[in-house]
Design a protein around this motif. Structure first.
Motif, PDB file in Angstrom:
ATOM      1  N   ALA A  81      -3.301  -2.029  -8.597  1.00 22.11           N
ATOM      2  CA  ALA A  81      -4.430  -1.250  -8.094  1.00 22.11           C
ATOM      3  C   ALA A  81      -4.322  -1.030  -6.591  1.00 22.11           C
ATOM      4  O   ALA A  81      -4.586   0.073  -6.085  1.00 22.11           O
ATOM      5  CB  ALA A  81      -5.747  -1.949  -8.437  1.00 22.11           C
ATOM      6  N   ALA A  82      -3.927  -2.074  -5.850  1.00 24.18           N
ATOM      7  CA  ALA A  82      -3.792  -1.946  -4.400  1.00 24.18           C
ATOM      8  C   ALA A  82      -2.697  -0.947  -4.034  1.00 24.18           C
ATOM      9  O   ALA A  82      -2.874  -0.083  -3.163  1.00 24.18           O
ATOM     10  CB  ALA A  82      -3.502  -3.307  -3.781  1.00 24.18           C
ATOM     11  N   SER A  83      -1.550  -1.045  -4.696  1.00 17.76           N
ATOM     12  CA  SER A  83      -0.440  -0.126  -4.416  1.00 17.76           C
ATOM     13  C   SER A  83      -0.803   1.307  -4.795  1.00 17.76           C
ATOM     14  O   SER A  83      -0.498   2.266  -4.059  1.00 17.76           O
ATOM     15  CB  SER A  83       0.814  -0.561  -5.181  1.00 17.76           C
ATOM     16  OG  SER A  83       1.279  -1.812  -4.738  1.00 17.76           O
ATOM     17  N   PHE A  84      -1.457   1.471  -5.936  1.00 18.54           N
ATOM     18  CA  PHE A  84      -1.834   2.804  -6.407  1.00 18.54           C
ATOM     19  C   PHE A  84      -2.827   3.451  -5.446  1.00 18.54           C
ATOM     20  O   PHE A  84      -2.716   4.639  -5.115  1.00 18.54           O
ATOM     21  CB  PHE A  84      -2.430   2.690  -7.814  1.00 18.54           C
ATOM     22  CG  PHE A  84      -2.861   4.008  -8.395  1.00 18.54           C
ATOM     23  CD1 PHE A  84      -1.926   4.911  -8.876  1.00 18.54           C
ATOM     24  CD2 PHE A  84      -4.205   4.335  -8.473  1.00 18.54           C
ATOM     25  CE1 PHE A  84      -2.323   6.121  -9.418  1.00 18.54           C
ATOM     26  CE2 PHE A  84      -4.606   5.545  -9.014  1.00 18.54           C
ATOM     27  CZ  PHE A  84      -3.659   6.441  -9.484  1.00 18.54           C
ATOM     28  N   GLN A  85      -3.803   2.677  -4.985  1.00 20.23           N
ATOM     29  CA  GLN A  85      -4.806   3.213  -4.059  1.00 20.23           C
ATOM     30  C   GLN A  85      -4.160   3.715  -2.768  1.00 20.23           C
ATOM     31  O   GLN A  85      -4.522   4.776  -2.245  1.00 20.23           O
ATOM     32  CB  GLN A  85      -5.841   2.130  -3.755  1.00 20.23           C
ATOM     33  CG  GLN A  85      -6.990   2.583  -2.867  1.00 20.23           C
ATOM     34  CD  GLN A  85      -6.723   2.353  -1.392  1.00 20.23           C
ATOM     35  OE1 GLN A  85      -6.066   1.380  -1.037  1.00 20.23           O
ATOM     36  NE2 GLN A  85      -7.218   3.233  -0.546  1.00 20.23           N
ATOM     37  N   MET A  86      -3.178   2.982  -2.267  1.00 19.68           N
ATOM     38  CA  MET A  86      -2.502   3.392  -1.043  1.00 19.68           C
ATOM     39  C   MET A  86      -1.699   4.676  -1.271  1.00 19.68           C
ATOM     40  O   MET A  86      -1.678   5.571  -0.416  1.00 19.68           O
ATOM     41  CB  MET A  86      -1.585   2.273  -0.552  1.00 19.68           C
ATOM     42  CG  MET A  86      -2.321   1.024  -0.097  1.00 19.68           C
ATOM     43  SD  MET A  86      -3.522   1.350   1.222  1.00 19.68           S
ATOM     44  CE  MET A  86      -2.427   1.889   2.528  1.00 19.68           C
ATOM     45  N   ASP A 297       6.904   0.753  -6.829  1.00 25.93           N
ATOM     46  CA  ASP A 297       7.538   1.976  -7.319  1.00 25.93           C
ATOM     47  C   ASP A 297       6.787   2.548  -8.513  1.00 25.93           C
ATOM     48  O   ASP A 297       6.631   3.772  -8.646  1.00 25.93           O
ATOM     49  CB  ASP A 297       8.989   1.705  -7.713  1.00 25.93           C
ATOM     50  CG  ASP A 297       9.879   1.428  -6.516  1.00 25.93           C
ATOM     51  OD1 ASP A 297       9.463   1.725  -5.384  1.00 25.93           O
ATOM     52  OD2 ASP A 297      10.991   0.903  -6.723  1.00 25.93           O
ATOM     53  N   PHE A 298       6.330   1.658  -9.393  1.00 25.28           N
ATOM     54  CA  PHE A 298       5.577   2.108 -10.570  1.00 25.28           C
ATOM     55  C   PHE A 298       4.292   2.815 -10.131  1.00 25.28           C
ATOM     56  O   PHE A 298       3.942   3.882 -10.650  1.00 25.28           O
ATOM     57  CB  PHE A 298       5.243   0.920 -11.470  1.00 25.28           C
ATOM     58  CG  PHE A 298       4.563   1.295 -12.758  1.00 25.28           C
ATOM     59  CD1 PHE A 298       5.311   1.548 -13.896  1.00 25.28           C
ATOM     60  CD2 PHE A 298       3.182   1.401 -12.824  1.00 25.28           C
ATOM     61  CE1 PHE A 298       4.687   1.914 -15.095  1.00 25.28           C
ATOM     62  CE2 PHE A 298       2.555   1.763 -14.011  1.00 25.28           C
ATOM     63  CZ  PHE A 298       3.310   2.019 -15.146  1.00 25.28           C
ATOM     64  N   ALA A 299       3.579   2.226  -9.168  1.00 31.01           N
ATOM     65  CA  ALA A 299       2.339   2.821  -8.673  1.00 31.01           C
ATOM     66  C   ALA A 299       2.600   4.178  -8.036  1.00 31.01           C
ATOM     67  O   ALA A 299       1.819   5.131  -8.214  1.00 31.01           O
ATOM     68  CB  ALA A 299       1.673   1.878  -7.673  1.00 31.01           C
ATOM     69  N   ALA A 300       3.695   4.287  -7.289  1.00 38.27           N
ATOM     70  CA  ALA A 300       4.033   5.560  -6.652  1.00 38.27           C
ATOM     71  C   ALA A 300       4.305   6.636  -7.700  1.00 38.27           C
ATOM     72  O   ALA A 300       3.874   7.789  -7.558  1.00 38.27           O
ATOM     73  CB  ALA A 300       5.245   5.383  -5.743  1.00 38.27           C
TER      74      ALA A 300
END
Length: 344
Positions: A81-86, A297-300
């Protein structure tokens, strides 16, 4: 001035749910013809007019993405969630985060609420249960939706799906333990009849079959507490087990925590491999060998796909898998000179 009729008024007049009215307005073929006629008649009776262009405009320009997560207490999902939000922030979108807490009823209500607030898209790691109702709510919203990590429908379903290559991860873990000399390897954690459990376990099962080894599976909640209990059960009932692959890092961390009290040396008497590569796995004692899902990488990738869908109308593939890799640490018996990372 008399207030214009709303979709809730139509639902009340027709004796159906708001979601059903939305499905009719979108022309969804899943609605029975009898129900469709009742909704259309209710619209005519109360003078309701659907402004499709206004609804589309609200969604496309909201700049909000709804992120619905099955369990934010699990650090794996928190890190995602943190990576996706960024990533979304860099693309000019804001994230509205919702924790379903493994409650399908709560999940459905949150989806409805976020849709009412005009989110432009959904990313959902769904909780299991009441799948048809959840899918109906998402369909009623008419909002681009990408499922991640878990899937509520079979291959070829209406909602695209993105997940790590769980099967390959299971193979990497099993092959590593065999290379480390393990003769009896168990799989710990994961609940019955869950697709993600079957996938993570299937790689393990196929490798053991190829090597003529008998599997041992102890299923249960994917928690540290289960890991501790499973380690004690192995010590008591299956002392021959010298290697374990855990459904996730939480289970593995529970196993590591239990070893000293059970008179076992993790990495020597019992070699342990987790799955997810959460931050705690690097700081455990001993540090945990695990399958990394490359969360940043998955979040990106997830962010790029939902943004492209919203902005360009480019829907993601129906199903896609992201690469995983084996991160080797001391819990599987590897000394400092041997430590490294593999993604073959």
């Amino acid at each position: 001035m008399k207030q214009r009729p709303t979709i809730l008024d139509v639902a009340k007049q027709a004796g159906v749910s708001k979601s059903t009215v939305s499905l009719v307005l979108q022309g969804n073929p899943a609605v029975k013809e009898e129900t469709r006629k009742a909704v259309r008649q209710a619209m005519a009776d109360i003078g309701y007019v659907y402004n499709r262009s206004a609804a589309t405009l609200r969604s496309a320009t909201s700049g909000l993405i709804g992120l619905v997560i099955n369990d934010l207490r699990n650090p794996f999902f928190t890190e995602f969630a943190a990576s996706f939000q960024m990533e979304l922030s860099n693309a000019g979108f804001a994230t509205v985060l919702a924790n379903a807490d493994e409650d399908p009823g709560l999940q459905r209500r949150m989806i409805a609420s976020l849709a009412e607030h005009g989110v432009a898209g959904f990313i959902i790691s769904p909780c299991y249960g009441e799948e048809a109702a959840t899918l109906s709510e998402l369909a009623a919203s008419g909002t681009p939706t990408l499922q991640v990590f878990r899937r509520l429908e079979a291959e070829g379903g209406a909602l695209p799906f993105l997940a790590p290559d769980y099967l390959h991860g299971g193979r990497l873990a099993a092959e590593h333990l065999i290379q480390q000399g393990c003769r009896n390897i168990a799989f710990l954690g994961g609940l019955n009849d869950r697709p993600v459990t079957r996938e993570r376990m299937s790689g393990y099962l196929s490798v053991l079959e190829e090597h003529g080894r008998a599997p041992l599976v102890l299923r249960g909640q994917s928690t540290r507490a289960f890991g501790k209990d499973a380690a004690a059960r192995l010590r008591r009932e299956h002392p021959e087990v010298d290697g374990v692959i855990c459904f996730n890092d939480l289970v593995a961390l529970g196993v590591l925590a239990a070893c000293p009290d059970l008179g076992m040396r993790a990495g020597q008497d019992l070699r342990v491999v987790g799955f997810d590569d959460i931050e705690d796995s690097r700081d455990s004692y001993p540090p945990l060998t695990t399958i990394s899902c490359n969360i940043p990488d998955f979040a990106a990738t997830a962010a790029r796909r939902i943004v492209a869908w919203i902005k360009e109308g480019e829907a993601p593939p129906a199903s896609a898998r992201s690469p995983v890799r084996l991160v080797v640490r001391a819990s599987s018996g590897v000394n400092n000179r041997q430590k490294g990372t593999r993604d073959d």
